[in-house]
Design a protein around this motif. Structure first.
Motif, PDB file in Angstrom:
ATOM      1  N   ASP A  27       5.180  -4.838   2.493  1.00  0.00           N
ATOM      2  CA  ASP A  27       5.442  -3.758   1.543  1.00  0.00           C
ATOM      3  C   ASP A  27       5.678  -4.322   0.144  1.00  0.00           C
ATOM      4  OD1 ASP A  27       6.338  -1.562   0.149  1.00  0.00           O
ATOM      5  OD2 ASP A  27       7.915  -1.030   1.564  1.00  0.00           O
ATOM      6  N   PRO A  28       4.871  -3.895  -0.843  1.00  0.00           N
ATOM      7  CA  PRO A  28       5.041  -4.413  -2.202  1.00  0.00           C
ATOM      8  C   PRO A  28       6.079  -3.653  -3.014  1.00  0.00           C
ATOM      9  CG  PRO A  28       3.165  -2.953  -2.163  1.00  0.00           C
ATOM     10  CD  PRO A  28       3.709  -2.994  -0.744  1.00  0.00           C
ATOM     11  N   GLY A  29       6.775  -2.711  -2.372  1.00  0.00           N
ATOM     12  CA  GLY A  29       7.735  -1.874  -3.079  1.00  0.00           C
ATOM     13  C   GLY A  29       7.323  -0.416  -3.084  1.00  0.00           C
ATOM     14  N   SER A  30       6.636  -0.007  -2.013  1.00  0.00           N
ATOM     15  CA  SER A  30       6.146   1.365  -1.914  1.00  0.00           C
ATOM     16  C   SER A  30       7.293   2.352  -1.808  1.00  0.00           C
ATOM     17  CB  SER A  30       5.247   1.507  -0.674  1.00  0.00           C
ATOM     18  OG  SER A  30       4.887   2.845  -0.457  1.00  0.00           O
ATOM     19  N   ARG A  31       7.151   3.482  -2.498  1.00  0.00           N
ATOM     20  CA  ARG A  31       8.107   4.577  -2.346  1.00  0.00           C
ATOM     21  C   ARG A  31       7.732   5.466  -1.163  1.00  0.00           C
ATOM     22  NH1 ARG A  31       9.779   6.672  -8.417  1.00  0.00           N
ATOM     23  NH2 ARG A  31      10.100   4.612  -9.345  1.00  0.00           N
ATOM     24  N   LEU A  32       6.450   5.486  -0.808  1.00  0.00           N
ATOM     25  CA  LEU A  32       6.024   6.205   0.391  1.00  0.00           C
ATOM     26  C   LEU A  32       6.390   5.384   1.619  1.00  0.00           C
ATOM     27  CD1 LEU A  32       2.406   7.232  -0.725  1.00  0.00           C
ATOM     28  CD2 LEU A  32       4.460   8.643  -0.806  1.00  0.00           C
ATOM     29  N   PRO A  33       6.605   6.024   2.774  1.00  0.00           N
ATOM     30  CA  PRO A  33       6.813   5.258   4.008  1.00  0.00           C
ATOM     31  C   PRO A  33       5.658   4.286   4.220  1.00  0.00           C
ATOM     32  CG  PRO A  33       7.266   7.586   4.372  1.00  0.00           C
ATOM     33  CD  PRO A  33       6.672   7.482   2.998  1.00  0.00           C
ATOM     34  N   TYR A  34       5.975   3.035   4.543  1.00  0.00           N
ATOM     35  CA  TYR A  34       4.974   1.971   4.576  1.00  0.00           C
ATOM     36  C   TYR A  34       4.934   1.324   5.955  1.00  0.00           C
ATOM     37  CZ  TYR A  34       2.286  -2.065   2.853  1.00  0.00           C
ATOM     38  OH  TYR A  34       1.324  -3.015   2.641  1.00  0.00           O
ATOM     39  N   ASP A  35       3.756   1.314   6.561  1.00  0.00           N
ATOM     40  CA  ASP A  35       3.548   0.726   7.884  1.00  0.00           C
ATOM     41  C   ASP A  35       2.855  -0.617   7.728  1.00  0.00           C
ATOM     42  OD1 ASP A  35       3.178   0.186  10.520  1.00  0.00           O
ATOM     43  OD2 ASP A  35       1.899   1.906  10.955  1.00  0.00           O
ATOM     44  N   HIS A  36       3.560  -1.689   8.029  1.00  0.00           N
ATOM     45  CA  HIS A  36       3.027  -3.044   7.873  1.00  0.00           C
ATOM     46  C   HIS A  36       2.637  -3.578   9.241  1.00  0.00           C
ATOM     47  CE1 HIS A  36       4.094  -7.566   7.425  1.00  0.00           C
ATOM     48  NE2 HIS A  36       2.823  -7.378   7.109  1.00  0.00           N
ATOM     49  N   GLY A  37       1.388  -4.012   9.421  1.00  0.00           N
ATOM     50  CA  GLY A  37       1.003  -4.558  10.708  1.00  0.00           C
ATOM     51  C   GLY A  37      -0.431  -5.032  10.744  1.00  0.00           C
ATOM     52  N   TYR A  38      -0.802  -5.697  11.853  1.00  0.00           N
ATOM     53  CA  TYR A  38      -2.126  -6.296  11.991  1.00  0.00           C
ATOM     54  C   TYR A  38      -3.207  -5.266  12.291  1.00  0.00           C
ATOM     55  CZ  TYR A  38       0.113 -10.852  11.895  1.00  0.00           C
ATOM     56  OH  TYR A  38       0.826 -11.949  11.499  1.00  0.00           O
ATOM     57  N   GLY A  39      -2.836  -4.026  12.563  1.00  0.00           N
ATOM     58  CA  GLY A  39      -3.830  -2.984  12.767  1.00  0.00           C
ATOM     59  C   GLY A  39      -4.653  -2.707  11.534  1.00  0.00           C
ATOM     60  N   PHE A  40      -4.225  -3.226  10.377  1.00  0.00           N
ATOM     61  CA  PHE A  40      -4.931  -2.988   9.125  1.00  0.00           C
ATOM     62  C   PHE A  40      -5.940  -4.089   8.793  1.00  0.00           C
ATOM     63  CE2 PHE A  40      -1.067  -0.471   8.734  1.00  0.00           C
ATOM     64  CZ  PHE A  40      -1.566   0.736   8.251  1.00  0.00           C
ATOM     65  N   ARG A  41      -6.283  -4.930   9.760  1.00  0.00           N
ATOM     66  CA  ARG A  41      -7.324  -5.927   9.505  1.00  0.00           C
ATOM     67  C   ARG A  41      -8.660  -5.234   9.275  1.00  0.00           C
ATOM     68  NH1 ARG A  41      -9.079  -9.065  13.127  1.00  0.00           N
ATOM     69  NH2 ARG A  41      -9.980 -10.494  11.601  1.00  0.00           N
ATOM     70  N   SER A  42      -9.493  -5.817   8.414  1.00  0.00           N
ATOM     71  CA  SER A  42     -10.782  -5.212   8.073  1.00  0.00           C
ATOM     72  C   SER A  42     -11.874  -6.279   8.104  1.00  0.00           C
ATOM     73  CB  SER A  42     -10.710  -4.551   6.695  1.00  0.00           C
ATOM     74  OG  SER A  42     -10.134  -5.433   5.738  1.00  0.00           O
ATOM     75  N   PRO A  43     -12.310  -6.699   9.296  1.00  0.00           N
ATOM     76  CA  PRO A  43     -13.340  -7.740   9.387  1.00  0.00           C
ATOM     77  C   PRO A  43     -14.722  -7.181   9.093  1.00  0.00           C
ATOM     78  CG  PRO A  43     -12.785  -6.948  11.564  1.00  0.00           C
ATOM     79  CD  PRO A  43     -11.855  -6.231  10.610  1.00  0.00           C
ATOM     80  N   GLY A  44     -15.682  -8.069   8.980  1.00  0.00           N
ATOM     81  CA  GLY A  44     -17.068  -7.646   8.818  1.00  0.00           C
ATOM     82  C   GLY A  44     -17.512  -7.628   7.373  1.00  0.00           C
ATOM     83  N   THR A  45     -18.671  -6.996   7.144  1.00  0.00           N
ATOM     84  CA  THR A  45     -19.247  -6.925   5.803  1.00  0.00           C
ATOM     85  C   THR A  45     -19.567  -5.472   5.460  1.00  0.00           C
ATOM     86  OG1 THR A  45     -21.459  -7.323   6.699  1.00  0.00           O
ATOM     87  CG2 THR A  45     -20.234  -9.235   5.909  1.00  0.00           C
ATOM     88  N   GLY A  46     -19.643  -5.208   4.157  1.00  0.00           N
ATOM     89  CA  GLY A  46     -19.934  -3.871   3.674  1.00  0.00           C
ATOM     90  C   GLY A  46     -21.423  -3.605   3.568  1.00  0.00           C
ATOM     91  N   PHE A  47     -21.769  -2.459   2.978  1.00  0.00           N
ATOM     92  CA  PHE A  47     -23.155  -2.021   2.891  1.00  0.00           C
ATOM     93  C   PHE A  47     -24.010  -2.945   2.029  1.00  0.00           C
ATOM     94  CE2 PHE A  47     -20.871   2.027   3.721  1.00  0.00           C
ATOM     95  CZ  PHE A  47     -21.466   2.335   4.932  1.00  0.00           C
ATOM     96  N   GLU A  48     -23.384  -3.679   1.123  1.00  0.00           N
ATOM     97  CA  GLU A  48     -24.135  -4.575   0.245  1.00  0.00           C
ATOM     98  C   GLU A  48     -23.925  -6.043   0.618  1.00  0.00           C
ATOM     99  OE1 GLU A  48     -23.010  -3.450  -3.705  1.00  0.00           O
ATOM    100  OE2 GLU A  48     -23.974  -1.481  -3.553  1.00  0.00           O
ATOM    101  N   GLY A  49     -23.427  -6.269   1.829  1.00  0.00           N
ATOM    102  CA  GLY A  49     -23.219  -7.621   2.317  1.00  0.00           C
ATOM    103  C   GLY A  49     -21.919  -8.258   1.875  1.00  0.00           C
ATOM    104  N   GLU A  50     -21.081  -7.501   1.171  1.00  0.00           N
ATOM    105  CA  GLU A  50     -19.825  -8.048   0.678  1.00  0.00           C
ATOM    106  C   GLU A  50     -18.795  -8.107   1.810  1.00  0.00           C
ATOM    107  OE1 GLU A  50     -19.236  -3.577   0.253  1.00  0.00           O
ATOM    108  OE2 GLU A  50     -20.886  -5.045   0.200  1.00  0.00           O
ATOM    109  N   PRO A  51     -17.926  -9.134   1.831  1.00  0.00           N
ATOM    110  CA  PRO A  51     -16.894  -9.210   2.872  1.00  0.00           C
ATOM    111  C   PRO A  51     -15.875  -8.088   2.733  1.00  0.00           C
ATOM    112  CG  PRO A  51     -16.543 -10.907   1.213  1.00  0.00           C
ATOM    113  CD  PRO A  51     -17.871 -10.268   0.898  1.00  0.00           C
ATOM    114  N   LEU A  52     -15.467  -7.543   3.880  1.00  0.00           N
ATOM    115  CA  LEU A  52     -14.482  -6.461   3.886  1.00  0.00           C
ATOM    116  C   LEU A  52     -13.055  -6.975   4.044  1.00  0.00           C
ATOM    117  CD1 LEU A  52     -16.291  -3.829   6.157  1.00  0.00           C
ATOM    118  CD2 LEU A  52     -16.241  -3.963   3.659  1.00  0.00           C
ATOM    119  N   GLU A  53     -12.902  -8.249   4.352  1.00  0.00           N
ATOM    120  CA  GLU A  53     -11.575  -8.812   4.571  1.00  0.00           C
ATOM    121  C   GLU A  53     -10.678  -8.539   3.366  1.00  0.00           C
ATOM    122  OE1 GLU A  53      -8.920 -10.185   7.093  1.00  0.00           O
ATOM    123  OE2 GLU A  53     -11.034 -10.311   7.596  1.00  0.00           O
TER     124      GLU A  53
END
Length: 246
Positions: free
Chosen positions: A140-166
């Motif tokens: 959490d960087p200091g969010s005022r909204l409720p913040y869920d921190h965890g590994y479920g937010f990993r984003s592997p793979g590549t995007g539509f233009e070949g860019e990394p999604l990590e």
């Protein structure tokens, strides 16, 4: 008081596999297809507070959909109906006046925008939606909204233009389109059915179009998380410029 959620368990989730706008793999029911999308998913105000009408680029219909008690409005304005290029500006109300923040470059769905978003259509849903929940792979960087921190937010793979999604989900704010407010952005509940898509977020830009989300630079996401205040009832108004002007 700023609320925190417990970390997400390290399990494979549809969001992790599908990225933003997840739910494309779920088959829609016929009743889901025929059900019209709401113009607004943000809560309405029960007070007599006048609705804001002074945000540049918002026409009378769109402005009327913004709850009267909203004091923070994120405007995601697309370049065109079929364009993945957009911009984001945070407006904050000071008394009766709206103060505009910086104009941030952004991306939206690869094929543009939809007035009737469906899972897998690669368009972002237009409308006015509440912003109540946040999370991310990073602490959490200091969010005022409720913040869920965890590994479920990993984003592997590549995007539509070949860019990394990590890193795309290092910081996210859930957009309350077809989701249950007050839960983690990773919550899989879809009130309108899986066929209408879901998992639509504001998240870190990866340099290309999204599945349905709106993405901005990492520094801008961090700033947004530190600014959005649940006590000020933040909403996002999103769509292409001509739609917003109605």
């Amino acid at each position: 008081m700023i609320h925190r959620r417990t970390a997400v368990a390290l399990v494979a989730s549809p969001l992790l596999l599908s990225g933003c706008g997840a739910g494309a793999e779920a088959a829609p029911s016929r009743s889901d297809d025929d059900r019209p999308a709401p113009t607004t998913a943000a809560p309405t105000s029960e007070s007599n507070t006048p609705r804001p009408t002074g945000i540049p680029g918002l026409g009378p219909r769109t402005a009327a959909a913004v709850p009267g008690h909203a004091e923070q409005v994120v405007v995601a304005r697309g370049r065109g109906r079929n364009s993945p290029v957009s911009s984001v500006i945070l407006y904050e109300r000071d008394g009766g006046d709206w103060q505009a923040g910086a104009n941030w470059p952004a991306h939206n769905g690869r094929d543009g925008w939809s007035e009737h978003h469906m899972a897998g259509d690669l368009r972002s849903p237009v409308g006015v939606y509440g912003l109540t929940d946040a999370g991310g792979l990073l602490p959490d960087p200091g969010s005022r909204l409720p913040y869920d921190h965890g590994y479920g937010f990993r984003s592997p793979g590549t995007g539509f233009e070949g860019e990394p999604l990590e890193g795309s989900f290092d910081y996210v704010v859930a957009i309350n389109y077809n989701r249950r407010p007050g839960t983690s952005p990773l919550d899989w509940t879809r009130p309108m059915g899986a066929g209408r898509g879901g998992g639509v977020w504001l998240h870190v830009d990866h340099g290309g179009p999204t599945h349905a989300c709106v993405s901005i630079a990492k520094a801008h996401m961090k700033q947004l998380l530190r600014t959005l205040d649940p006590g000020r009832h933040p909403v996002v108004v999103m769509g292409y410029a001509d739609w917003l002007a109605q």
